[in-house]
Motif scaffolding. Structure first.
Motif, short mmCIF file in Angstrom:
data_model
loop_
_atom_site.label_atom_id
_atom_site.label_comp_id
_atom_site.label_asym_id
_atom_site.label_seq_id
_atom_site.Cartn_x
_atom_site.Cartn_y
_atom_site.Cartn_z
N ILE A 79 0.70 -1.13 0.16
CA ILE A 79 -0.25 -0.21 -0.09
C ILE A 79 1.33 1.15 -0.01
O ILE A 79 1.74 1.41 0.84
CB ILE A 79 -0.84 -0.26 1.36
CG1 ILE A 79 -1.27 -0.88 1.27
CG2 ILE A 79 -1.68 1.12 0.78
CD1 ILE A 79 -2.64 -0.93 2.44
N GLU A 80 0.64 2.39 -1.24
CA GLU A 80 1.44 3.26 -0.90
C GLU A 80 0.29 4.46 -1.11
O GLU A 80 -1.01 4.80 -1.03
CB GLU A 80 1.70 3.88 -2.12
CG GLU A 80 2.55 5.08 -2.28
CD GLU A 80 3.11 5.67 -3.79
OE1 GLU A 80 2.10 5.45 -4.76
OE2 GLU A 80 3.74 6.37 -3.99
N ALA A 81 -0.08 4.66 1.15
CA ALA A 81 -0.83 5.70 1.29
C ALA A 81 -0.54 7.18 1.37
O ALA A 81 0.00 7.87 2.06
CB ALA A 81 -1.63 4.72 2.50
N GLY A 82 -0.99 7.60 0.27
CA GLY A 82 -0.78 9.19 0.17
C GLY A 82 -1.90 10.07 0.46
O GLY A 82 -2.93 9.73 0.78
N THR B 173 2.86 17.42 -3.67
CA THR B 173 1.91 18.69 -2.70
C THR B 173 2.80 18.88 -1.87
O THR B 173 2.47 19.64 -0.74
CB THR B 173 0.37 17.88 -2.49
OG1 THR B 173 0.57 16.61 -1.78
CG2 THR B 173 -0.15 17.67 -3.72
N GLY B 174 3.55 18.35 -0.96
CA GLY B 174 5.01 18.57 0.00
C GLY B 174 6.09 18.61 -0.46
O GLY B 174 6.48 17.70 -1.51
N ALA C 214 8.81 25.43 -1.17
CA ALA C 214 9.18 24.97 -2.62
C ALA C 214 8.08 23.90 -2.94
O ALA C 214 8.81 22.86 -4.27
CB ALA C 214 10.77 24.28 -1.89
N ALA C 215 7.32 23.59 -2.46
CA ALA C 215 6.93 22.33 -2.99
C ALA C 215 5.28 23.01 -4.00
O ALA C 215 5.90 24.09 -4.12
CB ALA C 215 5.09 21.73 -1.76
N GLY C 216 4.69 22.14 -4.85
CA GLY C 216 4.00 22.27 -5.72
C GLY C 216 2.84 23.54 -5.47
O GLY C 216 2.93 24.62 -6.16
N ASP D 177 24.70 8.32 -0.15
CA ASP D 177 26.05 7.97 -1.52
C ASP D 177 24.95 8.42 -2.67
O ASP D 177 25.40 8.34 -3.74
CB ASP D 177 25.80 6.10 -1.55
CG ASP D 177 26.05 5.51 -0.42
OD1 ASP D 177 27.37 5.77 -0.30
OD2 ASP D 177 25.71 4.65 0.34
N ILE D 178 23.83 8.68 -2.42
CA ILE D 178 23.09 9.04 -3.44
C ILE D 178 21.68 10.56 -2.93
O ILE D 178 20.73 9.44 -1.87
CB ILE D 178 22.55 7.92 -4.51
CG1 ILE D 178 22.06 8.43 -5.91
CG2 ILE D 178 21.38 7.14 -4.13
CD1 ILE D 178 22.21 7.74 -6.66
N ILE D 179 21.40 11.38 -3.83
CA ILE D 179 19.79 11.91 -3.07
C ILE D 179 18.81 11.84 -4.68
O ILE D 179 19.85 11.95 -5.38
CB ILE D 179 20.42 12.98 -2.91
CG1 ILE D 179 21.23 13.58 -1.94
CG2 ILE D 179 18.80 14.23 -2.39
CD1 ILE D 179 21.31 15.07 -1.31
N ILE D 180 18.05 10.63 -4.33
CA ILE D 180 17.36 10.38 -5.54
C ILE D 180 15.29 11.18 -5.36
O ILE D 180 15.12 12.03 -4.68
CB ILE D 180 16.40 9.27 -5.80
CG1 ILE D 180 17.76 8.54 -5.09
CG2 ILE D 180 15.62 8.63 -6.68
CD1 ILE D 180 17.79 6.55 -5.13
N PHE D 181 15.34 12.22 -6.05
CA PHE D 181 14.24 13.32 -6.44
C PHE D 181 13.33 12.72 -7.11
O PHE D 181 13.17 11.90 -8.51
CB PHE D 181 14.79 14.69 -7.07
CG PHE D 181 15.34 15.76 -6.31
CD1 PHE D 181 14.59 16.33 -4.94
CD2 PHE D 181 16.50 15.82 -6.23
CE1 PHE D 181 15.03 17.53 -4.09
CE2 PHE D 181 17.43 16.82 -5.04
CZ PHE D 181 16.48 17.62 -4.07
N GLY D 182 11.90 12.45 -6.26
CA GLY D 182 10.76 12.11 -7.21
C GLY D 182 9.70 12.84 -6.61
O GLY D 182 9.58 13.96 -6.58
N GLY D 183 8.51 12.70 -7.57
CA GLY D 183 7.68 13.62 -7.43
C GLY D 183 6.64 15.01 -8.25
O GLY D 183 8.07 14.94 -8.96
N GLY D 184 6.07 15.51 -8.19
CA GLY D 184 5.33 16.07 -9.40
C GLY D 184 6.21 17.03 -10.22
O GLY D 184 6.30 17.31 -11.51
#
Lengths: 288, 288
Positions: free
Chosen positions: A8-11, A133-134, A182-184, A226-233
């Motif tokens: 479950i990805e509960a957003g 959104t956040g 900085a969020a949407g 080791d790494i910074i990964i960005f996701g989101g709209g």
């Protein structure tokens, strides 16, 4: 022998439920809006009741209580989504399914998905940041879902403001914290337009890149991933990545050694599937 | 049966070397100023050559390379103390003593000392912050010395500036990062006096409390420790503690749950001995 697992990805705006295997392959999925806890959980049950799942991985929006010794373990705690405040999310699932659970944040499962099958393959310490959104931060430390006393809430750190930017911010708790500027919704409030309606060269993106670079600096100087990964709209604005790397380099000023920035500050590889993939992979860790 | 262990607290201004037991009890110690690497290491050898130590715990100023897979593992890397830049500190010790070593930062051993014998007893996730000639951050995560790709450098995070405070900061790398506006040299530059020459009600302490509270907020929202322990010369200003707690409460605005603040933001219990005690206790972890 393949196992059948649930994720479950509960957003805060939508739920994704899936069944799949221990390699994170999705066999069936459903998506629906997050409404009241009662309505939403009924849809969760309706989906999983169709299958014989052996374990369930849950990545929830939060803040949530992840301390197994706490009386409110498994609850959503202080969310601005008031209907969900103090909701015993894990308890509702445990009452319904007698199987092992993994209970963590939505961003932690996304980080785990990227660690096992995405941009973090071969690395041990994976920081995942969603800007939508956040702003949410998940972390995998030495291959495990990170927790301290609670989980990271790294979207709410306060920021050094860029000269001449007096935007008050929109976070109901902290005003001009990272999420607040900085969020949407901050992009929309600043410009009067949704992010996807702006041109890639809009002035707004320069500020956005500066604040996200500063966040990368803070995470580098605290977690040291080791790494910074960005996701989101918001991060679908791909012009941001080179801008963030340039600003990060300036801000850090060679103080600590970091990997080549093209490999260090990157876009999510699994796209919108990072969270649901990670929740299945997390469920696999508690198979008997 | 007691073991004889060695500990080094290698600070940028002074070295402390001690021998003691696996409970962190110091049996003999020596202190001398940090000069050139050659001169300083000769004094280290002169001290430990008198004893048959079985393991040595080193907490060094930094940044340092703590990645065992790196070609420069054991080196001090990008320090502003130029004579020590790229110095193979651990290598020099290893060439001289054929025993097991623990190699970490000065603040990590202090955090470990507080975890085992100080304010962090009974807790698992201990954040230690020293505010002195610089600001350093050590972390114990689930009872272990924390590292990611490297160690935390949480003294160099950028800060939201308090309204009306335009002090430029003194960090040679980042100007007005936390260290640049809140360490001892910043207090002196702001006021023209050393911290201990100021009255406890000097205006300077209000700003100091605000920035340290904001740092506590950032560490809470990233690491999420069980406790934040402050040491270092500036923190001998005990009036700061209630002020930091008050500012922290305002900044966090009830967003995430934290323990009672009198138990959460505290003074180092072992005082100036936290580091050397922790280096002996760390050495005990690698006894055969």
């Amino acid at each position: 022998m393949a196992h059948l697992l649930g994720g479950i990805e509960a957003g805060g705006t939508k739920f994704v439920c899936a069944v799949g295997d221990e390699d994170g392959n999705v066999q069936a999925r459903i998506k629906f809006p997050t409404t009241t806890p009662e309505e939403t959980i009924a849809q969760v049950f309706a989906f999983f009741d169709q299958y014989q799942i052996e374990a369930l991985g849950i990545g929830s929006f939060g803040p949530i209580d992840i301390n197994p010794d706490s009386a409110t373990y498994g609850y959503i705690t202080d969310t601005p989504k008031l209907a969900w405040k103090n909701y015993n999310f894990l308890g509702a699932l445990r009452d319904h399914y007698q199987i092992p659970f993994v209970w963590t944040t939505d961003v932690n499962v996304a980080a785990y998905g990227e660690y096992k099958k995405g941009a973090g393959i071969g690395k041990k310490n994976i920081l995942y940041v969603t800007v939508g959104t956040g702003v949410g931060v998940g972390y995998i430390s030495h291959g495990e879902l990170y927790s301290g006393r609670s989980h990271p809430e790294g979207g709410h750190i306060l920021m050094h403001r860029v000269e001449g930017d007096d935007f008050a911010g929109v976070c109901p708790y902290h005003g001009d914290c990272l999420e607040g500027i900085a969020a949407g919704p901050a992009v929309e409030k600043r410009t009067g337009k949704k992010g996807y309606e702006l041109t890639p060269t809009d002035d707004c993106w320069q500020k956005e890149a500066y604040y996200l670079a500063q966040a990368c600096m803070t995470y580098t100087l605290t977690f040291s991933p080791d790494i910074i990964i960005f996701g989101g709209g918001v991060m679908k604005q791909s012009q941001l990545f080179p801008m963030i790397r340039t600003e990060f380099l300036k801000l850090m000023n060679d103080y600590v050694r970091v990997p080549d920035l093209d490999q260090y500050i990157v876009h999510v590889a699994l796209g919108d599937d990072a969270g649901i993939t990670g929740s299945l992979l997390a469920a696999a860790t508690v198979l008997a």
